[in-house]
Design an enzyme around this catalytic site. Sequence first.
Site, PDB file in Angstrom:
ATOM      1  N   ASP A  12       0.812  -1.214   0.000  1.00  0.00           N
ATOM      2  CA  ASP A  12       0.000   0.000   0.000  1.00  0.00           C
ATOM      3  C   ASP A  12       0.847   1.266   0.000  1.00  0.00           C
ATOM      4  O   ASP A  12       2.011   1.276   0.379  1.00  0.00           O
ATOM      5  CB  ASP A  12      -0.954   0.017   1.194  1.00  0.00           C
ATOM      6  CG  ASP A  12      -0.233  -0.079   2.530  1.00  0.00           C
ATOM      7  OD1 ASP A  12       0.730  -0.867   2.637  1.00  0.00           O
ATOM      8  OD2 ASP A  12      -0.626   0.625   3.482  1.00  0.00           O
ATOM      9  N   GLU A  15      -0.488  -1.747   5.339  1.00  0.00           N
ATOM     10  CA  GLU A  15       0.501  -1.639   6.414  1.00  0.00           C
ATOM     11  C   GLU A  15       0.449  -0.259   7.055  1.00  0.00           C
ATOM     12  O   GLU A  15       0.686  -0.112   8.252  1.00  0.00           O
ATOM     13  CB  GLU A  15       1.911  -1.911   5.869  1.00  0.00           C
ATOM     14  CG  GLU A  15       2.973  -2.074   6.952  1.00  0.00           C
ATOM     15  CD  GLU A  15       3.439  -0.780   7.591  1.00  0.00           C
ATOM     16  OE1 GLU A  15       3.661  -0.765   8.813  1.00  0.00           O
ATOM     17  OE2 GLU A  15       3.567   0.238   6.870  1.00  0.00           O
TER      18      GLU A  15
END
Length: 387
Positions: free
Chosen positions: A81, A138
Amino acid sequence: MPVKNRFAELQDEITEWRRDLHAHPEILFDTHRTAALVADKLRDFGCDEVVTGIGRTGVVGVIRGKANGSGKVIGLRADMDALPIHEQTGLDYASKTDGAMHACGHDGHTAMLLGATKYLSETRNFDGTVVVIFQPAEEGGGGGKEMCDEGLMTRWGIQEVYGMHNWPGQPLGSFAIRPGAFFAATDQFDITFEGKGGHAAKPHETVDSTVMAAQAVLALQTIASRNADPVDQVVVSVTSFQTSSNAFNVIPQKVDLRGTVRTMSAEMRDLAETRIAAICDGIAATFGGTVDVRYHRGYPCMVNHEEQTDFAAEVARKVAGDCATAPLIMGGEDFAYMLEERPGAYILVGNGDTAAVHHPEYNFNDAAIPAGCSWWAEIVETRMPAA
Protein backbone atom coordinates in the site's frame (compact mmCIF):
# COMPACT_ATOMS: atom_id res chain seq x y z
CA MET A 1 28.55 -6.50 -3.97
CA PRO A 2 28.15 -10.27 -4.52
CA VAL A 3 24.48 -10.29 -5.44
CA LYS A 4 23.09 -13.12 -7.49
CA ASN A 5 23.85 -12.69 -11.18
CA ARG A 6 20.25 -13.48 -12.09
CA PHE A 7 19.05 -10.34 -10.32
CA ALA A 8 21.52 -8.19 -12.20
CA GLU A 9 20.00 -9.64 -15.38
CA LEU A 10 16.46 -9.04 -14.12
CA GLN A 11 17.06 -5.56 -12.72
CA ASP A 12 15.63 -3.63 -15.68
CA GLU A 13 12.49 -5.80 -15.69
CA ILE A 14 12.01 -5.52 -11.92
CA THR A 15 12.57 -1.76 -12.16
CA GLU A 16 9.80 -1.57 -14.76
CA TRP A 17 7.42 -3.35 -12.39
CA ARG A 18 8.41 -1.04 -9.55
CA ARG A 19 7.89 2.13 -11.56
CA ASP A 20 4.52 0.94 -12.79
CA LEU A 21 3.48 0.33 -9.19
CA HIS A 22 4.84 3.75 -8.25
CA ALA A 23 2.72 5.44 -10.91
CA HIS A 24 -0.44 3.70 -9.66
CA PRO A 25 -0.43 3.93 -5.85
CA GLU A 26 -3.31 2.51 -3.84
CA ILE A 27 -4.08 3.18 -0.18
CA LEU A 28 -4.82 0.79 2.71
CA PHE A 29 -6.99 -2.14 1.57
CA ASP A 30 -7.89 -0.57 -1.80
CA THR A 31 -4.91 -2.27 -3.45
CA HIS A 32 -7.03 -3.94 -6.14
CA ARG A 33 -4.89 -3.08 -9.18
CA THR A 34 -1.68 -3.89 -7.30
CA ALA A 35 -3.00 -7.21 -6.01
CA ALA A 36 -4.22 -8.20 -9.48
CA LEU A 37 -0.83 -7.35 -11.00
CA VAL A 38 0.96 -9.36 -8.30
CA ALA A 39 -1.34 -12.37 -8.70
CA ASP A 40 -0.94 -12.35 -12.50
CA LYS A 41 2.84 -12.31 -12.20
CA LEU A 42 2.85 -15.12 -9.63
CA ARG A 43 0.84 -17.24 -12.06
CA ASP A 44 3.15 -16.30 -14.94
CA PHE A 45 6.17 -17.28 -12.83
CA GLY A 46 4.65 -20.73 -12.31
CA CYS A 47 3.92 -20.60 -8.59
CA ASP A 48 2.33 -23.86 -7.43
CA GLU A 49 -0.52 -22.02 -5.74
CA VAL A 50 -1.80 -18.44 -5.95
CA VAL A 51 -4.51 -17.27 -3.57
CA THR A 52 -6.09 -13.81 -3.51
CA GLY A 53 -8.39 -12.12 -1.02
CA ILE A 54 -6.49 -13.03 2.15
CA GLY A 55 -6.87 -10.04 4.45
CA ARG A 56 -9.30 -8.52 1.93
CA THR A 57 -6.79 -7.73 -0.83
CA GLY A 58 -3.72 -9.71 0.19
CA VAL A 59 -2.07 -12.19 -2.18
CA VAL A 60 -0.24 -15.41 -1.30
CA GLY A 61 1.93 -17.52 -3.58
CA VAL A 62 3.40 -20.96 -2.88
CA ILE A 63 6.64 -22.28 -4.41
CA ARG A 64 7.72 -25.85 -3.73
CA GLY A 65 11.38 -26.74 -3.93
CA LYS A 66 12.97 -29.60 -5.86
CA ALA A 67 12.46 -31.68 -2.72
CA ASN A 68 10.52 -31.43 0.51
CA GLY A 69 12.46 -33.77 2.75
CA SER A 70 13.10 -31.00 5.22
CA GLY A 71 9.41 -30.26 5.71
CA LYS A 72 10.34 -26.61 6.25
CA VAL A 73 8.03 -23.75 5.26
CA ILE A 74 9.33 -20.17 5.16
CA GLY A 75 7.23 -17.06 4.64
CA LEU A 76 8.54 -13.93 2.90
CA ARG A 77 6.43 -10.78 3.25
CA ALA A 78 6.22 -7.49 1.33
CA ASP A 79 3.71 -4.65 1.82
CA MET A 80 1.82 -3.15 -1.14
CA ASP A 81 0.00 0.00 0.00
CA ALA A 82 0.84 3.68 -0.51
CA LEU A 83 0.24 6.84 1.54
CA PRO A 84 -2.26 9.73 1.27
CA ILE A 85 0.47 12.20 0.23
CA HIS A 86 0.64 14.45 -2.84
CA GLU A 87 3.83 13.51 -4.68
CA GLN A 88 6.39 16.23 -5.41
CA THR A 89 9.21 14.27 -7.09
CA GLY A 90 8.64 15.46 -10.66
CA LEU A 91 9.50 11.98 -11.93
CA ASP A 92 8.22 10.87 -15.31
CA TYR A 93 6.66 7.86 -13.52
CA ALA A 94 5.25 9.92 -10.64
CA SER A 95 1.87 9.08 -9.15
CA LYS A 96 -1.06 9.40 -11.52
CA THR A 97 -3.45 9.44 -8.56
CA ASP A 98 -3.80 12.82 -6.94
CA GLY A 99 -3.32 12.64 -3.19
CA ALA A 100 -1.76 9.17 -3.19
CA MET A 101 1.93 8.31 -3.35
CA HIS A 102 4.35 5.47 -2.72
CA ALA A 103 6.20 7.59 -0.16
CA CYS A 104 7.47 4.66 1.92
CA GLY A 105 8.88 2.38 -0.76
CA HIS A 106 6.30 -0.37 -0.62
CA ASP A 107 6.41 -0.35 -4.43
CA GLY A 108 10.08 -1.34 -4.08
CA HIS A 109 9.34 -4.01 -1.48
CA THR A 110 6.68 -5.57 -3.71
CA ALA A 111 8.89 -5.43 -6.79
CA MET A 112 11.86 -7.00 -4.98
CA LEU A 113 9.76 -9.86 -3.61
CA LEU A 114 8.32 -10.40 -7.08
CA GLY A 115 11.87 -10.59 -8.41
CA ALA A 116 12.84 -13.12 -5.75
CA THR A 117 9.69 -15.11 -6.51
CA LYS A 118 10.51 -15.25 -10.22
CA TYR A 119 14.01 -16.51 -9.45
CA LEU A 120 12.87 -19.09 -6.88
CA SER A 121 10.17 -20.35 -9.24
CA GLU A 122 12.77 -20.78 -11.99
CA THR A 123 15.47 -22.49 -9.94
CA ARG A 124 13.63 -24.23 -7.06
CA ASN A 125 17.07 -24.94 -5.65
CA PHE A 126 15.87 -25.60 -2.14
CA ASP A 127 14.38 -28.37 0.00
CA GLY A 128 11.07 -27.18 1.41
CA THR A 129 8.32 -24.69 0.63
CA VAL A 130 8.31 -20.91 0.24
CA VAL A 131 5.18 -18.85 0.89
CA VAL A 132 5.39 -15.34 -0.56
CA ILE A 133 3.05 -12.87 1.15
CA PHE A 134 1.93 -9.59 -0.41
CA GLN A 135 0.12 -7.58 2.24
CA PRO A 136 -2.20 -4.56 1.98
CA ALA A 137 -2.77 -1.83 4.55
CA GLU A 138 0.50 -1.64 6.41
CA GLU A 139 0.17 2.15 6.72
CA GLY A 140 -2.27 2.19 9.60
CA GLY A 141 -4.80 -0.40 8.46
CA GLY A 142 -3.38 -3.48 10.15
CA GLY A 143 -3.41 -5.62 7.03
CA GLY A 144 -0.86 -7.97 8.56
CA LYS A 145 -3.22 -8.68 11.46
CA GLU A 146 -6.13 -9.32 9.10
CA MET A 147 -4.09 -11.80 7.08
CA CYS A 148 -3.03 -13.59 10.28
CA ASP A 149 -6.59 -13.56 11.62
CA GLU A 150 -7.69 -15.29 8.41
CA GLY A 151 -5.28 -18.15 9.07
CA LEU A 152 -2.25 -17.15 7.02
CA MET A 153 0.26 -18.99 9.19
CA THR A 154 -1.77 -22.13 9.84
CA ARG A 155 -3.27 -22.55 6.35
CA TRP A 156 0.16 -22.82 4.75
CA GLY A 157 2.02 -24.19 7.75
CA ILE A 158 4.48 -21.30 7.86
CA GLN A 159 7.23 -21.96 10.41
CA GLU A 160 9.34 -18.81 10.07
CA VAL A 161 8.65 -15.44 8.46
CA TYR A 162 10.96 -12.69 7.17
CA GLY A 163 10.39 -9.10 6.08
CA MET A 164 12.39 -6.13 4.78
CA HIS A 165 12.17 -2.34 4.61
CA ASN A 166 14.25 0.11 2.62
CA TRP A 167 16.00 2.76 4.73
CA PRO A 168 17.03 6.22 3.45
CA GLY A 169 20.32 7.48 4.84
CA GLN A 170 21.71 3.95 5.10
CA PRO A 171 24.36 3.12 2.47
CA LEU A 172 22.84 1.79 -0.73
CA GLY A 173 22.36 -1.97 -0.69
CA SER A 174 23.77 -2.40 2.82
CA PHE A 175 21.87 -4.16 5.60
CA ALA A 176 21.11 -3.42 9.25
CA ILE A 177 19.17 -5.38 11.86
CA ARG A 178 18.79 -5.83 15.61
CA PRO A 179 17.34 -8.59 17.81
CA GLY A 180 14.46 -7.96 20.20
CA ALA A 181 12.35 -4.82 20.20
CA PHE A 182 12.97 -2.99 16.92
CA PHE A 183 9.96 -0.88 15.88
CA ALA A 184 7.71 0.75 18.47
CA ALA A 185 4.13 0.07 19.48
CA THR A 186 2.00 2.85 17.99
CA ASP A 187 -1.00 4.03 19.99
CA GLN A 188 -3.28 7.05 19.61
CA PHE A 189 -5.28 9.15 22.03
CA ASP A 190 -8.21 11.55 21.78
CA ILE A 191 -8.84 13.84 24.76
CA THR A 192 -11.77 16.24 25.16
CA PHE A 193 -11.68 18.85 27.91
CA GLU A 194 -15.01 20.54 28.65
CA GLY A 195 -15.51 23.60 30.80
CA LYS A 196 -17.95 26.45 30.69
CA GLY A 197 -17.62 28.70 27.68
CA GLY A 198 -18.14 32.43 27.74
CA HIS A 199 -16.89 35.88 26.87
CA ALA A 200 -13.10 36.25 26.84
CA ALA A 201 -13.45 39.52 28.76
CA LYS A 202 -15.16 37.69 31.64
CA PRO A 203 -12.92 34.68 32.35
CA HIS A 204 -14.10 34.55 35.96
CA GLU A 205 -17.52 33.50 34.69
CA THR A 206 -16.07 30.59 32.71
CA VAL A 207 -14.24 27.32 33.24
CA ASP A 208 -11.53 27.69 30.65
CA SER A 209 -11.11 24.52 28.60
CA THR A 210 -8.18 26.10 26.72
CA VAL A 211 -6.19 26.48 29.94
CA MET A 212 -6.94 22.87 30.89
CA ALA A 213 -5.85 21.58 27.50
CA ALA A 214 -2.71 23.73 27.48
CA GLN A 215 -1.76 22.39 30.91
CA ALA A 216 -2.28 18.87 29.63
CA VAL A 217 -0.01 19.35 26.59
CA LEU A 218 2.84 20.26 28.92
CA ALA A 219 2.02 17.81 31.72
CA LEU A 220 1.87 14.82 29.37
CA GLN A 221 5.58 15.34 28.68
CA THR A 222 6.30 14.38 32.28
CA ILE A 223 5.42 10.77 31.43
CA ALA A 224 8.76 10.53 29.61
CA SER A 225 10.72 12.81 31.92
CA ARG A 226 9.37 11.79 35.34
CA ASN A 227 7.40 8.52 35.12
CA ALA A 228 9.42 6.40 32.71
CA ASP A 229 12.68 4.66 33.51
CA PRO A 230 15.23 6.83 31.66
CA VAL A 231 16.57 3.79 29.79
CA ASP A 232 13.11 2.74 28.55
CA GLN A 233 11.81 4.44 25.42
CA VAL A 234 8.54 6.36 25.34
CA VAL A 235 7.34 9.22 23.15
CA VAL A 236 4.11 11.11 23.93
CA SER A 237 3.25 13.69 21.28
CA VAL A 238 0.18 15.93 21.13
CA THR A 239 -0.28 16.60 17.42
CA SER A 240 -3.65 18.38 17.25
CA PHE A 241 -5.27 21.11 19.41
CA GLN A 242 -8.76 22.13 18.29
CA THR A 243 -11.16 24.47 20.10
CA SER A 244 -14.93 24.50 19.70
CA SER A 245 -14.78 28.20 18.82
CA ASN A 246 -12.35 30.08 16.59
CA ALA A 247 -13.50 33.54 17.65
CA PHE A 248 -10.89 35.81 19.23
CA ASN A 249 -13.24 36.90 22.01
CA VAL A 250 -14.76 33.56 23.06
CA ILE A 251 -13.50 31.11 25.67
CA PRO A 252 -14.53 27.78 24.12
CA GLN A 253 -16.74 25.23 25.78
CA LYS A 254 -14.58 22.33 24.57
CA VAL A 255 -11.03 21.61 23.39
CA ASP A 256 -10.04 18.39 21.61
CA LEU A 257 -6.49 17.07 21.73
CA ARG A 258 -5.14 14.24 19.60
CA GLY A 259 -1.77 12.57 19.59
CA THR A 260 0.35 9.45 19.57
CA VAL A 261 2.28 7.30 22.03
CA ARG A 262 5.28 5.20 21.01
CA THR A 263 6.72 2.55 23.34
CA MET A 264 9.11 -0.40 23.20
CA SER A 265 7.73 -2.58 25.99
CA ALA A 266 4.35 -3.78 27.21
CA GLU A 267 5.03 -2.35 30.66
CA MET A 268 5.78 1.12 29.32
CA ARG A 269 2.74 0.95 27.07
CA ASP A 270 0.51 0.22 30.08
CA LEU A 271 2.16 2.97 32.10
CA ALA A 272 1.69 5.57 29.38
CA GLU A 273 -2.01 4.75 29.01
CA THR A 274 -2.59 4.88 32.77
CA ARG A 275 -0.68 8.13 33.27
CA ILE A 276 -2.42 9.95 30.39
CA ALA A 277 -5.79 9.27 32.01
CA ALA A 278 -4.58 10.18 35.50
CA ILE A 279 -2.91 13.43 34.41
CA CYS A 280 -5.94 14.60 32.44
CA ASP A 281 -8.37 13.65 35.21
CA GLY A 282 -6.28 15.63 37.69
CA ILE A 283 -6.12 18.72 35.50
CA ALA A 284 -9.86 18.69 34.84
CA ALA A 285 -10.58 18.35 38.57
CA THR A 286 -8.14 21.14 39.43
CA PHE A 287 -9.83 23.65 37.11
CA GLY A 288 -13.41 22.51 37.69
CA GLY A 289 -14.02 20.97 34.27
CA THR A 290 -14.46 17.48 32.90
CA VAL A 291 -12.39 15.35 30.57
CA ASP A 292 -12.98 12.35 28.32
CA VAL A 293 -9.87 10.33 27.43
CA ARG A 294 -10.03 7.72 24.64
CA TYR A 295 -6.90 5.60 24.24
CA HIS A 296 -6.62 3.48 21.10
CA ARG A 297 -4.05 0.71 20.93
CA GLY A 298 -2.49 0.36 17.49
CA TYR A 299 0.33 -1.86 16.26
CA PRO A 300 2.26 -3.72 18.96
CA CYS A 301 6.00 -3.40 19.32
CA MET A 302 7.75 -5.34 16.55
CA VAL A 303 10.14 -7.82 18.15
CA ASN A 304 12.75 -9.72 16.14
CA HIS A 305 13.46 -13.27 17.32
CA GLU A 306 17.09 -13.77 18.30
CA GLU A 307 17.91 -16.96 16.36
CA GLN A 308 16.24 -15.76 13.17
CA THR A 309 17.87 -12.33 13.52
CA ASP A 310 21.31 -13.93 13.71
CA PHE A 311 20.48 -15.97 10.63
CA ALA A 312 19.13 -12.96 8.71
CA ALA A 313 22.32 -11.04 9.53
CA GLU A 314 24.44 -13.98 8.37
CA VAL A 315 22.60 -13.98 5.04
CA ALA A 316 23.01 -10.21 4.75
CA ARG A 317 26.77 -10.59 5.20
CA LYS A 318 26.81 -13.20 2.42
CA VAL A 319 25.06 -10.73 0.10
CA ALA A 320 26.65 -7.42 1.09
CA GLY A 321 29.78 -8.35 3.02
CA ASP A 322 28.56 -6.84 6.29
CA CYS A 323 25.46 -6.24 8.39
CA ALA A 324 25.26 -3.29 10.79
CA THR A 325 23.36 -3.03 14.06
CA ALA A 326 20.18 -1.08 13.36
CA PRO A 327 18.96 1.64 15.72
CA LEU A 328 15.74 1.42 17.70
CA ILE A 329 12.99 2.93 15.56
CA MET A 330 10.02 4.71 17.13
CA GLY A 331 7.95 4.29 13.99
CA GLY A 332 5.47 1.41 13.78
CA GLU A 333 5.37 -1.68 11.59
CA ASP A 334 2.54 -4.17 11.40
CA PHE A 335 4.88 -7.02 10.52
CA ALA A 336 4.79 -7.14 14.34
CA TYR A 337 1.61 -9.24 14.10
CA MET A 338 3.33 -11.88 11.97
CA LEU A 339 6.29 -12.00 14.37
CA GLU A 340 3.84 -12.55 17.24
CA GLU A 341 2.55 -15.66 15.46
CA ARG A 342 5.83 -17.11 14.17
CA PRO A 343 9.55 -16.66 14.79
CA GLY A 344 11.26 -14.50 12.23
CA ALA A 345 13.14 -11.29 11.58
CA TYR A 346 12.84 -7.94 9.84
CA ILE A 347 15.82 -6.24 8.20
CA LEU A 348 16.63 -2.82 6.72
CA VAL A 349 18.20 -2.44 3.27
CA GLY A 350 19.93 0.83 2.48
CA ASN A 351 18.20 3.25 0.10
CA GLY A 352 21.21 5.59 -0.02
CA ASP A 353 21.15 9.36 0.30
CA THR A 354 17.49 10.02 -0.53
CA ALA A 355 14.58 11.91 0.97
CA ALA A 356 13.15 10.29 4.08
CA VAL A 357 10.18 7.95 3.96
CA HIS A 358 6.77 9.65 4.21
CA HIS A 359 8.22 12.75 2.49
CA PRO A 360 6.60 14.04 -0.74
CA GLU A 361 10.00 13.96 -2.50
CA TYR A 362 10.89 10.40 -1.45
CA ASN A 363 11.56 7.76 -4.09
CA PHE A 364 12.65 4.15 -3.74
CA ASN A 365 16.17 3.66 -5.12
CA ASP A 366 16.03 1.04 -7.89
CA ALA A 367 19.74 0.39 -7.46
CA ALA A 368 18.86 -1.44 -4.21
CA ILE A 369 16.85 -4.07 -6.08
CA PRO A 370 19.61 -6.69 -6.62
CA ALA A 371 20.61 -6.61 -2.95
CA GLY A 372 17.04 -6.93 -1.68
CA CYS A 373 16.13 -9.73 -4.08
CA SER A 374 19.36 -11.58 -3.31
CA TRP A 375 18.71 -11.42 0.45
CA TRP A 376 15.25 -12.93 0.11
CA ALA A 377 16.44 -15.67 -2.24
CA GLU A 378 19.45 -16.44 -0.05
CA ILE A 379 17.21 -16.69 3.04
CA VAL A 380 15.44 -19.58 1.29
CA GLU A 381 18.47 -21.32 -0.22
CA THR A 382 20.53 -21.07 2.99
CA ARG A 383 17.75 -22.05 5.40
CA MET A 384 16.47 -24.88 3.22
CA PRO A 385 19.52 -26.07 1.23
CA ALA A 386 18.90 -28.50 -1.58
CA ALA A 387 20.22 -32.02 -1.01
